[in-house]
Design a protein around this motif. Structure first.
Motif, PDB file in Angstrom:
ATOM      1  N   LYS A 368       0.843  -1.208   0.000  1.00 47.57           N
ATOM      2  CA  LYS A 368       0.000   0.000   0.000  1.00 47.57           C
ATOM      3  C   LYS A 368       0.872   1.250   0.000  1.00 47.57           C
ATOM      4  N   ASN A 369       0.196   2.381  -0.330  1.00 49.82           N
ATOM      5  CA  ASN A 369       0.870   3.685  -0.381  1.00 49.82           C
ATOM      6  C   ASN A 369       2.129   3.634  -1.244  1.00 49.82           C
ATOM      7  N   VAL A 370       1.956   3.195  -2.484  1.00 48.45           N
ATOM      8  CA  VAL A 370       3.076   3.058  -3.423  1.00 48.45           C
ATOM      9  C   VAL A 370       3.345   4.416  -4.068  1.00 48.45           C
ATOM     10  N   VAL A 371       4.588   4.896  -3.955  1.00 51.23           N
ATOM     11  CA  VAL A 371       4.953   6.214  -4.490  1.00 51.23           C
ATOM     12  C   VAL A 371       6.260   6.094  -5.252  1.00 51.23           C
ATOM     13  N   LEU A 372       6.253   6.617  -6.494  1.00 51.82           N
ATOM     14  CA  LEU A 372       7.451   6.667  -7.320  1.00 51.82           C
ATOM     15  C   LEU A 372       7.852   8.134  -7.466  1.00 51.82           C
ATOM     16  N   SER A 373       9.105   8.466  -7.147  1.00 52.20           N
ATOM     17  CA  SER A 373       9.544   9.864  -7.196  1.00 52.20           C
ATOM     18  C   SER A 373      10.985   9.945  -7.660  1.00 52.20           C
ATOM     19  N   GLU A 374      11.355  11.138  -8.132  1.00 52.35           N
ATOM     20  CA  GLU A 374      12.734  11.440  -8.530  1.00 52.35           C
ATOM     21  C   GLU A 374      13.236  12.535  -7.596  1.00 52.35           C
ATOM     22  N   GLU A 375      14.515  12.471  -7.207  1.00 47.28           N
ATOM     23  CA  GLU A 375      14.997  13.328  -6.130  1.00 47.28           C
ATOM     24  C   GLU A 375      14.872  14.817  -6.419  1.00 47.28           C
ATOM     25  N   GLN A 376      14.893  15.237  -7.688  1.00 47.44           N
ATOM     26  CA  GLN A 376      14.739  16.653  -8.010  1.00 47.44           C
ATOM     27  C   GLN A 376      13.358  16.955  -8.590  1.00 47.44           C
ATOM     28  N   ILE A 377      12.810  16.053  -9.362  1.00 47.81           N
ATOM     29  CA  ILE A 377      11.510  16.280 -10.000  1.00 47.81           C
ATOM     30  C   ILE A 377      10.383  16.129  -8.992  1.00 47.81           C
ATOM     31  N   GLY A 378      10.539  15.190  -8.054  1.00 41.39           N
ATOM     32  CA  GLY A 378       9.481  14.925  -7.085  1.00 41.39           C
ATOM     33  C   GLY A 378       8.647  13.731  -7.484  1.00 41.39           C
ATOM     34  N   GLU A 379       7.421  13.683  -6.979  1.00 45.83           N
ATOM     35  CA  GLU A 379       6.548  12.537  -7.200  1.00 45.83           C
ATOM     36  C   GLU A 379       6.071  12.488  -8.648  1.00 45.83           C
ATOM     37  N   VAL A 380       6.177  11.284  -9.260  1.00 48.73           N
ATOM     38  CA  VAL A 380       5.729  11.114 -10.647  1.00 48.73           C
ATOM     39  C   VAL A 380       4.630  10.058 -10.772  1.00 48.73           C
ATOM     40  N   TYR A 381       4.412   9.272  -9.714  1.00 53.20           N
ATOM     41  CA  TYR A 381       3.364   8.240  -9.778  1.00 53.20           C
ATOM     42  C   TYR A 381       2.993   7.839  -8.359  1.00 53.20           C
ATOM     43  N   ARG A 382       1.704   7.531  -8.156  1.00 54.84           N
ATOM     44  CA  ARG A 382       1.223   7.080  -6.850  1.00 54.84           C
ATOM     45  C   ARG A 382       0.025   6.156  -7.047  1.00 54.84           C
ATOM     46  N   CYS A 383      -0.054   5.111  -6.228  1.00 53.24           N
ATOM     47  CA  CYS A 383      -1.249   4.276  -6.190  1.00 53.24           C
ATOM     48  C   CYS A 383      -1.462   3.788  -4.762  1.00 53.24           C
ATOM     49  N   GLU A 384      -2.715   3.532  -4.410  1.00 55.56           N
ATOM     50  CA  GLU A 384      -3.038   3.165  -3.041  1.00 55.56           C
ATOM     51  C   GLU A 384      -2.604   1.750  -2.694  1.00 55.56           C
ATOM     52  N   SER A 385      -2.644   0.823  -3.670  1.00 53.55           N
ATOM     53  CA  SER A 385      -2.273  -0.556  -3.371  1.00 53.55           C
ATOM     54  C   SER A 385      -1.667  -1.217  -4.604  1.00 53.55           C
ATOM     55  N   LEU A 386      -0.826  -2.206  -4.358  1.00 53.46           N
ATOM     56  CA  LEU A 386      -0.187  -2.971  -5.429  1.00 53.46           C
ATOM     57  C   LEU A 386      -0.334  -4.448  -5.078  1.00 53.46           C
ATOM     58  N   GLN A 387      -1.224  -5.130  -5.806  1.00 50.94           N
ATOM     59  CA  GLN A 387      -1.459  -6.540  -5.554  1.00 50.94           C
ATOM     60  C   GLN A 387      -0.439  -7.388  -6.308  1.00 50.94           C
ATOM     61  N   SER A 388      -0.489  -8.702  -6.078  1.00 51.77           N
ATOM     62  CA  SER A 388       0.414  -9.612  -6.779  1.00 51.77           C
ATOM     63  C   SER A 388       0.194  -9.487  -8.286  1.00 51.77           C
ATOM     64  N   GLY A 389       1.293  -9.492  -9.034  1.00 52.94           N
ATOM     65  CA  GLY A 389       1.201  -9.354 -10.482  1.00 52.94           C
ATOM     66  C   GLY A 389       2.099  -8.234 -10.977  1.00 52.94           C
ATOM     67  N   THR A 390       1.950  -7.924 -12.281  1.00 55.36           N
ATOM     68  CA  THR A 390       2.816  -6.950 -12.938  1.00 55.36           C
ATOM     69  C   THR A 390       2.011  -5.727 -13.358  1.00 55.36           C
ATOM     70  N   VAL A 391       2.589  -4.546 -13.119  1.00 56.86           N
ATOM     71  CA  VAL A 391       1.985  -3.282 -13.522  1.00 56.86           C
ATOM     72  C   VAL A 391       3.041  -2.473 -14.267  1.00 56.86           C
TER      73      VAL A 391
END
Length: 512
Positions: A368-391
């Protein structure tokens, strides 16, 4: 007789008026003889008048040198007076200076005391002295210390233009333009409010004597008024989560200037952390260990209580730490995630590039609370949950200049424990160099480490150098060939992934 009747009527009036204030005892002292040229025997008489509404009992009088006065009557009724005398030896260095007596008594069982002074003057000289008493020597910030200054003329001539200063206590003059006849004294009471630091009282008196214009000076020994600073510094170290719980190390250091006694340390569950009450003198320290093993998220707080002395008064000490988040233990081997990043298109003329991120959750847990960010750009993607499988997460980023991009993927497990994956990608423009460079690497982040692969091809040898035009033509041809091959390789890789995903979905029945 008339004065005694008036005093009795005043005492009766005070007792009849509700809430009337009982005044302190009125003290005075005299010496016989009043002047001496050298050391010898003298009789000191202390007169005590009860201006209060209660009987003064258990009266005792002791001089500063330890001589006790005989007490014929140890109690004084309201409105009455009593004199007490004692003959003692007065040394030569005591002449012209206040001889101080402490008068102690009780009123309604409450102990009280005050001081009074007498001066035996030196003949045919002008001599002024200053003494000082304080009701307490230590105080907390904002507390009041009552300082009493006594200026006495112990000479045989009058003293004029008497000025009192105590620069560390008050800026400017405490008193000015005082005149004292031989044997006279004058008191100044000043209420000092303790500031944020210890201070030293060093009174200084200047004066002139009759018949002289010389300015003379009198001082008395300094007294330190201490700031009561009861402070226990607490250092808390939180360990890693283990199957046995989370270990806390609590270090307590007395960094104040007061001893703290009866110290107890408890937690947010009101559990005792220490093995029994203890004390910490100034500079002392103690280390405690506590293990927290909660079944759900818990915020641990430590509370410290104790007592310390402020003059003769016992004060309560209390403090607490910040809260520390403690999560239930989760076996790290259960956390499985593949994190892949591929550059779909390099940095273009508008400083944008496309990156395809693949998140493959190979565990049975839902993150849960999955966040993808870059140290200078900041947050670029967010999702509340990541279940088993590929996204797959396609992202377009804008970069101000060519540089290394540092991406971080953070998420939490089902109980809230945090995790972090990292990967680096080079943001570069293709064809911007005059000669071939190393191919930008693609780094794949895994838990707690960085995994990177890079492809590099460098032309190091030219078989035939015929001419400048030939070299340029061959170089351009090689660059174009390289770009075409790399684009085909990327396209083929994406095609294979999509085909594999389609087959998997067909097997799982998600595609008819």
């Amino acid at each position: 007789m008339t004065k005694k009747i008036i005093s009795c009527l005043m005492a009766l009036l005070i007792m009849l008026v509700p809430g009337a204030v009982a005044f302190a005892a009125r003290l005075s002292a005299s010496a016989s003889p009043s002047s001496m040229s050298g050391g010898g025997m003298a009789t000191i008489t202390v007169n005590v008048t009860n201006d209060g509404a209660s009987v003064m009992e258990n009266i005792s009088i002791v001089s500063e040198s330890g001589v006790a006065f005989p007490i014929g009557s140890s109690s004084i009724q309201p409105g009455s007076s009593q004199s007490y005398s004692q003959t003692m030896y007065v040394s030569e260095d005591m002449l012209g200076k206040p001889i101080t007596m402490t008068v102690s008594w009780t009123e309604d069982g409450v102990a009280k005391s005050d001081t009074v002074s007498a001066v035996i003057s030196l003949p045919n000289v002008g001599f002024v002295s200053v003494s000082r008493t304080v009701d307490k020597r230590n105080a907390k910030p904002g507390e009041i210390i009552k300082i009493t200054y006594t200026i006495s003329n112990g000479g045989s001539v009058a003293a004029h233009s008497i000025t009192l200063k105590d620069s560390k206590i008050k800026s400017g003059e405490m008193a000015a333009d005082i005149t004292l006849a031989p044997g006279e004294s004058h008191q100044i009471v000043y209420e000092y409010e303790m500031k944020s630091a210890t201070v030293t009282s060093e009174p200084k008196v200047t004066y002139t004597i009759e018949g002289s214009s010389d300015v003379l000076t009198a001082t008395c020994s300094p007294v330190t008024l201490g700031l009561v600073n009861s402070k226990i510094e607490v250092e808390v170290t939180q360990g890693e989560s283990t199957p046995d719980g989370t270990r806390f190390t609590i270090k307590l250091i007395n960094n104040g200037n007061q001893k703290v006694s009866g110290i107890k340390v408890t937690n947010d569950l009101n559990e005792r952390i220490d093995d029994g009450s203890f004390s910490l003198a100034v500079g002392e320290e103690k280390t405690l260990i506590y293990n927290a093993n909660p079944q759900t998220l818990r915020y641990v707080i430590f509370y410290i209580t104790g007592t310390y002395q402020n003059s003769s008064k016992t004060e309560t000490y209390s403090d607490k730490t910040k809260s520390f988040a403690v999560y239930p233990y989760v076996d790290p081997s259960l956390i499985k995630l593949d994190f892949l990043a591929v550059v779909e298109s390099p940095l273009d003329a508008n400083n944008s590039m496309r990156v395809l991120f693949t998140l493959n959750n190979t565990s049975t847990l839902t993150y849960k609370n999955v966040v993808l960010s870059e140290e200078q750009i900041g947050e670029v993607y967010r999702c509340e949950s990541l279940q088993s499988g590929t996204v797959e997460v396609p992202v377009t980023v804008y970069v101000e200049q060519e540089r290394e991009l540092h991406f971080t993927l953070t998420f939490e497990d089902h109980v809230g424990n945090p995790y972090s994956y990292t990967t680096n990608i080079t943001a570069a423009k293709i064809g911007g160099e005059e000669k071939p460079q190393e191919t930008p690497g693609i780094e794949v982040g895994v838990l707690g480490e960085k995994i990177g692969t890079s492809l590099s091809k460098t032309l190091t040898t030219l078989f035939v150098i015929l001419a400048v035009l030939t070299i340029a033509a061959v170089t351009i041809l090689i660059i174009l060939t390289y770009i075409e091959k790399r684009n085909r390789r990327i396209a083929e890789e994406r095609r294979r992934k999509r085909a594999a995903q389609k087959r998997r979905m067909e097997r799982e029945g998600r595609i008819d």
